[in-house]
Design a protein around this motif. Structure first.
Motif, PDB file in Angstrom:
ATOM      1  N   VAL A 257       0.840  -1.208   0.000  1.00 40.63           N
ATOM      2  CA  VAL A 257       0.000   0.000   0.000  1.00 40.63           C
ATOM      3  C   VAL A 257       0.870   1.251   0.000  1.00 40.63           C
ATOM      4  O   VAL A 257       0.639   2.198  -0.769  1.00 40.63           O
ATOM      5  CB  VAL A 257      -0.949  -0.012   1.216  1.00 40.63           C
ATOM      6  CG1 VAL A 257      -1.722   1.306   1.299  1.00 40.63           C
ATOM      7  CG2 VAL A 257      -1.909  -1.190   1.130  1.00 40.63           C
ATOM      8  N   CYS A 258       1.879   1.254   0.849  1.00 37.30           N
ATOM      9  CA  CYS A 258       2.764   2.409   0.956  1.00 37.30           C
ATOM     10  C   CYS A 258       3.466   2.694  -0.367  1.00 37.30           C
ATOM     11  O   CYS A 258       3.498   3.827  -0.850  1.00 37.30           O
ATOM     12  CB  CYS A 258       3.789   2.173   2.063  1.00 37.30           C
ATOM     13  SG  CYS A 258       5.015   3.477   2.237  1.00 37.30           S
ATOM     14  N   GLY A 259       4.036   1.660  -0.993  1.00 39.17           N
ATOM     15  CA  GLY A 259       4.748   1.843  -2.247  1.00 39.17           C
ATOM     16  C   GLY A 259       3.833   2.292  -3.370  1.00 39.17           C
ATOM     17  O   GLY A 259       4.204   3.141  -4.191  1.00 39.17           O
ATOM     18  N   PHE A 260       2.612   1.750  -3.416  1.00 36.35           N
ATOM     19  CA  PHE A 260       1.658   2.091  -4.474  1.00 36.35           C
ATOM     20  C   PHE A 260       1.251   3.557  -4.386  1.00 36.35           C
ATOM     21  O   PHE A 260       1.199   4.266  -5.393  1.00 36.35           O
ATOM     22  CB  PHE A 260       0.429   1.192  -4.350  1.00 36.35           C
ATOM     23  CG  PHE A 260      -0.447   1.178  -5.565  1.00 36.35           C
ATOM     24  CD1 PHE A 260      -0.092   0.416  -6.673  1.00 36.35           C
ATOM     25  CD2 PHE A 260      -1.624   1.905  -5.604  1.00 36.35           C
ATOM     26  CE1 PHE A 260      -0.899   0.392  -7.796  1.00 36.35           C
ATOM     27  CE2 PHE A 260      -2.430   1.891  -6.726  1.00 36.35           C
ATOM     28  CZ  PHE A 260      -2.074   1.125  -7.832  1.00 36.35           C
ATOM     29  N   ILE A 261       0.975   4.021  -3.174  1.00 31.87           N
ATOM     30  CA  ILE A 261       0.566   5.418  -2.978  1.00 31.87           C
ATOM     31  C   ILE A 261       1.729   6.368  -3.252  1.00 31.87           C
ATOM     32  O   ILE A 261       1.570   7.402  -3.918  1.00 31.87           O
ATOM     33  CB  ILE A 261       0.021   5.616  -1.553  1.00 31.87           C
ATOM     34  CG1 ILE A 261      -1.275   4.822  -1.368  1.00 31.87           C
ATOM     35  CG2 ILE A 261      -0.222   7.101  -1.268  1.00 31.87           C
ATOM     36  CD1 ILE A 261      -1.823   4.848   0.045  1.00 31.87           C
ATOM     37  N   LEU A 262       2.903   6.034  -2.721  1.00 31.99           N
ATOM     38  CA  LEU A 262       4.063   6.901  -2.921  1.00 31.99           C
ATOM     39  C   LEU A 262       4.429   7.004  -4.398  1.00 31.99           C
ATOM     40  O   LEU A 262       4.783   8.086  -4.882  1.00 31.99           O
ATOM     41  CB  LEU A 262       5.253   6.362  -2.117  1.00 31.99           C
ATOM     42  CG  LEU A 262       6.520   7.218  -2.118  1.00 31.99           C
ATOM     43  CD1 LEU A 262       6.247   8.587  -1.517  1.00 31.99           C
ATOM     44  CD2 LEU A 262       7.634   6.527  -1.353  1.00 31.99           C
ATOM     45  N   ALA A 263       4.327   5.889  -5.130  1.00 33.42           N
ATOM     46  CA  ALA A 263       4.609   5.914  -6.566  1.00 33.42           C
ATOM     47  C   ALA A 263       3.641   6.846  -7.292  1.00 33.42           C
ATOM     48  O   ALA A 263       4.041   7.590  -8.202  1.00 33.42           O
ATOM     49  CB  ALA A 263       4.514   4.499  -7.135  1.00 33.42           C
ATOM     50  N   TYR A 264       2.373   6.821  -6.898  1.00 35.31           N
ATOM     51  CA  TYR A 264       1.386   7.704  -7.514  1.00 35.31           C
ATOM     52  C   TYR A 264       1.712   9.175  -7.249  1.00 35.31           C
ATOM     53  O   TYR A 264       1.631  10.019  -8.150  1.00 35.31           O
ATOM     54  CB  TYR A 264      -0.008   7.383  -6.984  1.00 35.31           C
ATOM     55  CG  TYR A 264      -1.067   8.372  -7.425  1.00 35.31           C
ATOM     56  CD1 TYR A 264      -1.611   8.311  -8.706  1.00 35.31           C
ATOM     57  CD2 TYR A 264      -1.502   9.387  -6.563  1.00 35.31           C
ATOM     58  CE1 TYR A 264      -2.572   9.233  -9.126  1.00 35.31           C
ATOM     59  CE2 TYR A 264      -2.460  10.303  -6.966  1.00 35.31           C
ATOM     60  CZ  TYR A 264      -2.983  10.224  -8.244  1.00 35.31           C
ATOM     61  OH  TYR A 264      -3.921  11.141  -8.661  1.00 35.31           O
ATOM     62  N   LEU A 265       2.112   9.489  -6.028  1.00 31.39           N
ATOM     63  CA  LEU A 265       2.395  10.878  -5.669  1.00 31.39           C
ATOM     64  C   LEU A 265       3.610  11.419  -6.422  1.00 31.39           C
ATOM     65  O   LEU A 265       3.584  12.547  -6.931  1.00 31.39           O
ATOM     66  CB  LEU A 265       2.630  10.992  -4.159  1.00 31.39           C
ATOM     67  CG  LEU A 265       1.427  10.721  -3.255  1.00 31.39           C
ATOM     68  CD1 LEU A 265       1.846  10.736  -1.792  1.00 31.39           C
ATOM     69  CD2 LEU A 265       0.328  11.750  -3.504  1.00 31.39           C
ATOM     70  N   LEU A 266       4.666  10.625  -6.505  1.00 32.60           N
ATOM     71  CA  LEU A 266       5.917  11.121  -7.083  1.00 32.60           C
ATOM     72  C   LEU A 266       5.919  11.083  -8.607  1.00 32.60           C
ATOM     73  O   LEU A 266       6.599  11.887  -9.238  1.00 32.60           O
ATOM     74  CB  LEU A 266       7.096  10.310  -6.550  1.00 32.60           C
ATOM     75  CG  LEU A 266       7.332  10.344  -5.041  1.00 32.60           C
ATOM     76  CD1 LEU A 266       8.616   9.617  -4.686  1.00 32.60           C
ATOM     77  CD2 LEU A 266       7.377  11.776  -4.518  1.00 32.60           C
ATOM     78  N   ALA A 267       5.165  10.150  -9.202  1.00 29.46           N
ATOM     79  CA  ALA A 267       5.185   9.998 -10.659  1.00 29.46           C
ATOM     80  C   ALA A 267       4.586  11.196 -11.388  1.00 29.46           C
ATOM     81  O   ALA A 267       4.742  11.322 -12.607  1.00 29.46           O
ATOM     82  CB  ALA A 267       4.442   8.715 -11.069  1.00 29.46           C
ATOM     83  N   GLN A 268       3.945  12.093 -10.674  1.00 25.71           N
ATOM     84  CA  GLN A 268       3.293  13.235 -11.302  1.00 25.71           C
ATOM     85  C   GLN A 268       4.245  14.382 -11.627  1.00 25.71           C
ATOM     86  O   GLN A 268       3.893  15.281 -12.387  1.00 25.71           O
ATOM     87  CB  GLN A 268       2.189  13.770 -10.384  1.00 25.71           C
ATOM     88  CG  GLN A 268       1.140  12.743 -10.019  1.00 25.71           C
ATOM     89  CD  GLN A 268       0.121  13.316  -9.056  1.00 25.71           C
ATOM     90  OE1 GLN A 268      -0.502  14.349  -9.324  1.00 25.71           O
ATOM     91  NE2 GLN A 268      -0.050  12.669  -7.916  1.00 25.71           N
TER      92      GLN A 268
END
Length: 428
Positions: A257-268
């Motif tokens: 969950v942590c990695g999935f959310i963090l990836a979404y935030l930074l990929a922008q």
């Protein structure tokens, strides 16, 4: 905020020396506030409960380290200095253990040679990085051109000098112990310096490849500790008696969950996804690119069976989020074996921690035993599944060639493009 959002029509030059974007400021400020609030709540709730004293100490210092980590992110690629500092400290902790365990107090030149070999290996790896990523800077400095041209020969000569010094230092009554410590130093260099170099390689691929792997290992450590603390009943492995299956499994799902959310935030944001490069015109690190496809939002269609369950047909994701699942899986299932390895190492030499640098946590190496393994996997993953041809690196290599060689390549490329119909044929 709008300037930070990636636009296919606009390229944004984000420099280390330019003000970091408003979104990043807000993001870091919120994280800092959360850390402070959690710290205050822990103080109120746990301070008087002796059973949770260690939990309190570890928690406060963990929040402090996480806050420091995000502050380093705020500063940008200057975190290269942080990587170097951590590497030196980890090396020192392991070498000190060998010095104490084997009672190497009378060995001639042991400490001197250990640090000399560290300098040699760092000279080799950082020289390779200079040649690969700072080609434009090398072209402007004659002294650097000489060092880059003969870099590997110079590195080997330096190592050979250390090797000869070791042979000359051999004393009859200490032969076996001296070879023990020679091997100890080289294994430490392999574990610490080589993998630190891979951390830097990941950073140059884009800060997201540096931040996400480190963050998910931290997340896994925290989640496994929390689940184990509150729900742990079943021992996981004899090397670490306090590790439990409940913590291991809880850490796995929490890390996903942590990695999935963090990836979404930074990929922008381009600041995080663009490769870090050196701009010779401004003498600064920059992250300026058209983001690759893995950082562009795409629509995925669920299998028919899943559609019936979720009532959704499609979902919009960044492809990098799928990659983050792979990274999180490795961090939570394989990454802990780095910690188990370190536990076995400490048990073999009957020590509790590598050092006492951080109260409640031990030494720096105690915190980075899993990080090095994660960095190696990330580097291999990028090289195997992500990295493609890099035009800027090819151009840097071409600029090093002699004018005649450059002209020959130019003519060959021109003829090749004409044959493919990309360039118009020569007018008769």
């Amino acid at each position: 905020y709008a300037d930070l959002k990636r636009s296919p029509r606009k390229r944004i030059d984000v420099s280390v020396c330019v003000d970091v974007s408003l979104c990043v400021d807000v993001y870091l400020c919120v994280l800092m506030c959360i850390c402070v609030c959690v710290c205050v709540l822990m103080c109120i709730c746990l301070c008087c409960v002796s059973r949770w004293k260690n939990w309190w100490i570890r928690g406060v210092l963990s929040l402090a380290m996480i806050s420091g980590f995000f502050m380093v992110i705020y500063l940008g690629p200057i975190m290269l200095i942080l990587v170097m500092t951590i590497q030196i400290k980890c090396f020192q902790e392991i070498i000190d253990i060998g010095y104490r365990v084997y009672h190497s107090y009378e060995l001639p030149w042991f400490r001197t040679l250990s640090w000399y070999f560290l300098i040699c290996v760092n000279y080799f790896f950082y020289g390779e990085t200079l040649a690969e990523y700072f080609g434009a800077l090398v072209q402007r400095e004659d002294s650097l051109q000489f060092l880059v041209r003969y870099h590997r020969f110079i590195s080997f000569t330096l190592y050979l000098a250390g090797f000869c010094m070791f042979v000359l230092s051999l004393v009859k009554k200490h032969y076996r112990l001296q070879f023990y410590m020679f091997a100890w130093t080289h294994v430490t260099l392999l574990i610490v310096v080589t993998q630190s170099h891979l951390v830097i390689q990941n950073l140059f691929e884009g800060m997201i490849w540096f931040i996400v792997p480190i963050s998910i290992v931290i997340c896994n450590d925290i989640m496994a500790y929390l689940f184990g603390f509150f729900f742990g009943r079943t021992p996981l492995i004899k090397l670490s008696p306090k590790k439990t299956w409940e913590g291991f499994i809880g850490g796995f799902f929490g890390t996903l969950v942590c990695g999935f959310i963090l990836a979404y935030l930074l990929a922008q944001f381009q600041y995080f996804v663009c490769p870090v490069e050196y701009n010779s015109e401004t003498n600064r690190f920059t992250a300026d690119c058209e983001p690759s496809d893995i950082f562009v939002m795409q629509q995925y269609t669920f299998p028919f069976a899943v559609q019936n369950v979720l009532t959704w047909k499609t979902v919009n994701l960044y492809p990098y989020q799928i990659h983050s699942v792979v990274l999180s899986t490795f961090a939570s299932l394989i990454g802990p074996f780095g910690g188990f390895f370190a536990s076995g190492f400490k048990r073999a030499f009957q020590i509790k921690d590598f050092a006492d640098t951080i109260p409640g946590h031990g030494g720096i190496m105690d915190r980075f035993d899993c990080q090095y393994l994660m960095a190696t996997f990330t580097h291999v993953y990028i090289a195997s599944f992500i990295r493609g041809p890099n035009p800027s690196k090819v151009l840097q290599q071409l600029l090093v060639l002699q004018p005649e060689q450059q002209l020959s390549i130019f003519n060959a490329m021109r003829d090749r493009l004409r044959d493919r119909g990309i360039l118009p044929p020569v007018a008769m």
